[in-house]
Design a protein around this motif. Structure first.
Motif, PDB file in Angstrom:
ATOM      1  N   SER A 183      42.082  35.762  44.219  1.00  0.00           N
ATOM      2  CA  SER A 183      41.244  36.921  44.513  1.00  0.00           C
ATOM      3  C   SER A 183      42.006  38.221  44.305  1.00  0.00           C
ATOM      4  O   SER A 183      43.240  38.264  44.377  1.00  0.00           O
ATOM      5  N   SER A 184      41.233  39.280  44.057  1.00  0.00           N
ATOM      6  CA  SER A 184      41.872  40.577  43.903  1.00  0.00           C
ATOM      7  C   SER A 184      42.226  41.161  45.265  1.00  0.00           C
ATOM      8  O   SER A 184      43.027  42.087  45.344  1.00  0.00           O
ATOM      9  N   ALA A 185      41.641  40.597  46.346  1.00  0.00           N
ATOM     10  CA  ALA A 185      41.941  41.116  47.678  1.00  0.00           C
ATOM     11  C   ALA A 185      43.385  40.800  48.062  1.00  0.00           C
ATOM     12  O   ALA A 185      44.075  41.634  48.642  1.00  0.00           O
ATOM     13  N   VAL A 186      43.859  39.579  47.752  1.00  0.00           N
ATOM     14  CA  VAL A 186      45.243  39.247  48.044  1.00  0.00           C
ATOM     15  C   VAL A 186      46.131  39.710  46.899  1.00  0.00           C
ATOM     16  O   VAL A 186      47.226  40.209  47.106  1.00  0.00           O
TER      17      VAL A 186
END
Lengths: 484, 348
Positions: free
Chosen positions: B191-194
């Motif tokens: 994910s781009s969040a992590v």
């Protein structure tokens, strides 16, 4: 009000300490494991005066570091929770606010543990559970979710929002986001774990998801056990043709891939045909048969007593049974509404029935194996010589002696049922799509998982911790029941 | 032994017949057929149109006759509708009634036609099964050695720190169903969040070209769930062997611990896990369905979901025949293998 950070003002002091402690803990465990492969384990040396000393050396030193850093980590985590409960709302961040919300659960857990540990010598196997660390941790995790479910589902306490309510501005917002204008509408000011794709509160959905599991899983497992025991005991005890036939049926169901079975059974079309209602009518008959045979085999020599007990039990159970299977709008609808105690929504019933159906053959096989083993024992021969009937021997001689493995399997099987419920939700089967149960929430969130991870992780970790708790509990019970 | 295998094969055939009939019966219930008609022809059909659509395609007949047709023991239907179109089960596409054979079913090697994929069931199942075989191959490659190593290391010194850490890990993995570990992996690694973005969150590209980047997460997700269980069984078997008399004798002779584990204990400790590994196949099938859906890998499990979701009767039957045979054959192999591996049974 502002958005909340994860740990608030507590974090400025505690976060660095926690980070250092966890790093030390991780390193020391790895070092300890590597060393245990090369260095001899520390032994106890007895001195002439009767005292013992542990010969530590380097290994003992590392193991001391592990123990202390572990205790330190636990203490810091406890400080987060206690700080959150004590400090005013918002100043301890998201973690603190959640700890405050869970306050009823903490109190219930502390009371349960205090009472259980105080009276543990009088509580049999349950009390012995509190002698094993693993069992205590497992029991704690399980009871955490059970209490959460009860407080949220029955008393409407822990959840901050309605799990179905949508706040348009909160779509996919990160954890701790402040809702503008919330005070005016009388809402909770924050979405503690953020909002999902339909702008609902993740925290409340996770909390209410536990209520779905706690309502269905233990009850479904119990029914599966009733079916498995009622069929497995005679199959193991008599053997022969009956055993061959029942085992063939059980293997037939076991050979089915579970998901295929779910896809065939748990569909709206299948509910239309009424097949789940008929299956429910058959499966729910087993508890009645079980109790009838149980009471009758024990008291058939004293007819008056038997009639009273059996009559009372049957009256309650048959009424429950009839109101359970009689549902308006489905195929089986015969009971007048005034006598119908409760109705289960069709979606829940079909989920319940299929979970029982999938679990019973495994229970059947376990019970059959235990019965085959136990029927060769002397006390069974003694009962046979006494002239006891076969059902008395099965239910009052064999079953009580098979309880250890059955209790352990019961815990494991509740965990497995929880996983199955999650699977159903994951494939969008049975439960309504807006239902807050963990599987459905995971299924909904996974489409945007690469961008927003916060709607998926809470239900995933919740499910993981509950199943882990049940597994640890089963492990602890197995360990303690083997000690007898 | 020969008689045993023949009897088991007989039971297997009977089980397969019963199971396919159950699937056939459930998919041929009236509401399911109506849904099929509406998805196939048009959602806005009236009830009469649905009935005539089903009549013309031979769906509205006795379920036993239809099942017989599928098996190939009852002649295939030939139905002429009001407009004079002739449809028959055995008429090849584009052919006429004269081309048709009397029987066409599983016994003749005709597995039917998939309504979702518009292709022969046999072709679909073999292609998809091939893709899943790759997945299974890599899963086995990771899971079996991993589980055996964990189990043997944990079991060789019962109660040690190593044992406790590894046992905790194996309990943790058995408590993590695939849809939980899968989404956690995707969240952490793609994910781009992590922001790690080490692997692909989708394995669709692996149908053509399996790479480390697109296949690691699906393989790890399935392997992890099965690994804990096999490791616990191996550990139990290893601890039992390590307390045996002959191990104590070896130790008293002065054999080093390493040699005891490698040369004396290991062979006997691996008999029990063998059966467990074989019996894990049915569970892997479940995992495969979940993981292929989650990672969008268009293999056998994905096909099962598509077939079941769209009530594609003949494809569903093909899929269930294959999966039932996988389950039953692995059971047979595990029984036979147990006899061969265990000298106590083999010699007596």
């Amino acid at each position: 009000m502002d958005n909340l950070t994860w740990t608030g003002s507590l974090g400025t002091i505690l976060d660095p300490i926690l980070f250092i402690l966890v790093t030390i803990l991780a390193i020391s465990i790895v070092v300890q494991i590597i060393m245990s492969l090369f260095v001899e384990a520390p032994t106890l040396q007895s001195n002439p005066d009767g005292s013992l000393i542990a010969r530590g050396g380097a290994y003992g030193l590392v193991s001391k570091v592990t123990n202390w850093s572990f205790l330190g980590t636990v203490a810091v985590l406890a400080a987060y929770l206690i700080g959150g409960v004590v400090m005013p709302y918002g100043s301890a961040g998201i973690v603190g606010a959640m700890a405050k919300q869970f306050l009823p659960v903490w109190i219930a857990l502390i009371v349960t543990y205090a009472l259980s540990i105080y009276y543990k010598r009088r509580l049999g196997l349950y009390g012995k559970l509190f002698d094993s660390t693993v069992g205590m941790i497992g029991f704690g995790l399980v009871m955490f979710w059970v209490f959460t479910a009860i407080f949220a589902g029955v008393f409407d306490l822990i959840a901050t929002h309605d799990p179905l309510a949508q706040e348009a501005v909160m779509k996919n917002k990160v954890p701790g986001t402040y809702i503008r204008g919330a005070e005016d509408e009388g809402l909770w000011p924050h979405y503690l774990l953020g909002g999902d794709n339909l702008a609902r509160d993740n925290f409340s959905r996770m909390i209410h998801g536990s209520w779905v599991v706690v309502r269905i899983a233990p009850l479904a497992t119990m029914f599966a056990f009733m079916v498995g025991i009622t069929l497995g005991l005679p199959a193991g005890y008599y053997g022969g043709k009956l055993d061959t036939f029942l085992s063939f049926l059980a293997n037939l169901i076991l050979a089915f891939p579970v998901i295929l079975l779910f896809y065939l059974l748990v569909t709206p079309e299948m509910t239309q045909t009424g097949l789940p209602s008929f299956m429910a009518a058959v499966l729910f008959l087993f508890p009645i048969i079980f109790v009838t045979v149980l009471v009758n085999s024990r008291f058939h020599t004293q007819p008056p007593k038997r009639n009273i007990i059996l009559g009372a039990a049957l009256f309650v159970m048959v009424w429950l049974y009839l109101s359970l299977i009689s549902q308006p709008v489905t195929v089986i609808d015969f009971l007048p509404a005034s006598m119908d105690l409760f109705n289960i929504p069709g979606g829940i019933l079909v989920v319940f029935v299929s979970v029982v159906f999938v679990n019973s053959p495994t229970v059947f096989r376990i019970v059959r194996g235990l019965a085959m083993d136990i029927k060769t024992r002397d006390y069974v021969a003694a009962a046979q010589t006494r002239g006891e009937g076969p059902w008395y021997i099965m239910l009052w001689e064999i079953l009580p002696n098979a309880r250890g493995p059955l209790i352990v399997d019961f815990c494991l099987r509740i965990g497995y049922t929880t996983i199955l419920l999650g699977t159903l939700g994951f494939f969008g089967l049975g439960l309504p799509p807006e239902s807050p149960d963990w599987g459905s929430t995971i299924n909904e969130g996974r489409r945007l998982l690469q961008i927003y991870i916060h709607p998926v992780l809470p239900p995933a970790l919740a499910l993981l911790s509950l199943v882990l708790g049940l597994n640890l509990l089963a492990d602890g019970l197995r360990e303690e029941s083997l000690k007898d | 032994m020969g008689l045993f295998i023949i009897r088991r094969l007989g039971v297997m055939l009977l089980t397969a017949l019963c199971l396919t009939f159950v699937v056939f019966f459930l998919t041929n219930l009236q509401p399911n057929l109506e849904k099929l008609a509406k998805t196939e022809a048009s959602m806005r059909m009236s009830d009469e149109q649905v009935v005539s659509w089903l009549e013309n395609r031979g769906y509205n007949r006795n379920v036993f006759i239809k099942y017989g047709e599928w098996l190939g023991v009852v002649p295939g239907y030939v139905i002429e509708d009001d407009e004079g179109n002739v449809r028959g089960r055995c008429i090849p596409s584009g052919g006429t009634v004269e081309d048709a054979s009397t029987f066409c079913g599983v016994f003749q090697g005709y597995w039917g036609f998939s309504t979702v994929f518009k292709d022969g069931v046999w072709e679909i199942v073999t292609v998809r099964l091939g893709l899943t075989a790759w997945l299974m191959f890599y899963v086995m490659l990771v899971m079996v050695p991993g589980a055996l190593i964990i189990g043997v290391l944990a079991g060789m010194r019962e109660g040690s720190k190593l044992d406790r850490s590894l046992s905790t890990v194996s309990i943790l993995t058995t408590a993590t169903p695939e849809y939980v570990s899968g989404v956690v992996f995707i969240a952490i690694f793609t994910s781009s969040a992590v922001g790690l973005k080490w692997f692909n969150g989708s394995a669709t590209s692996a149908t053509d070209d399996i790479t480390f980047v697109n296949f690691t997460l699906p393989v790890m997700t399935i392997a992890l769930y099965g690994m804990g269980y096999i490791a616990r069984m191996t550990r139990a078997s290893m601890t039992e062997v390590m307390t045996a008399q002959y191990i104590r004798t070896a130790r008293l002779k002065g054999v080093s611990f390493r040699n005891i584990v490698m040369r004396h204990a290991l062979r006997n400790a691996l008999i029990a896990p063998f059966t467990v590994i074989m019996l894990q196949f049915p569970w892997l099938l479940n995992g495969v369905v979940i993981v292929e859906t989650l990672f969008n890998y268009k293999g056998f499990g994905w096909t099962l979901v598509q077939a079941a979701g769209n009530n594609d009767i003949e494809l569903l039957l093909g899929v269930s025949v294959v999966s039932v045979f996988v389950v039953l054959i692995t059971q047979l192999i595990s029984d036979i293998g147990y006899v061969f591996l265990n000298p106590r049974i083999r010699i007596s």
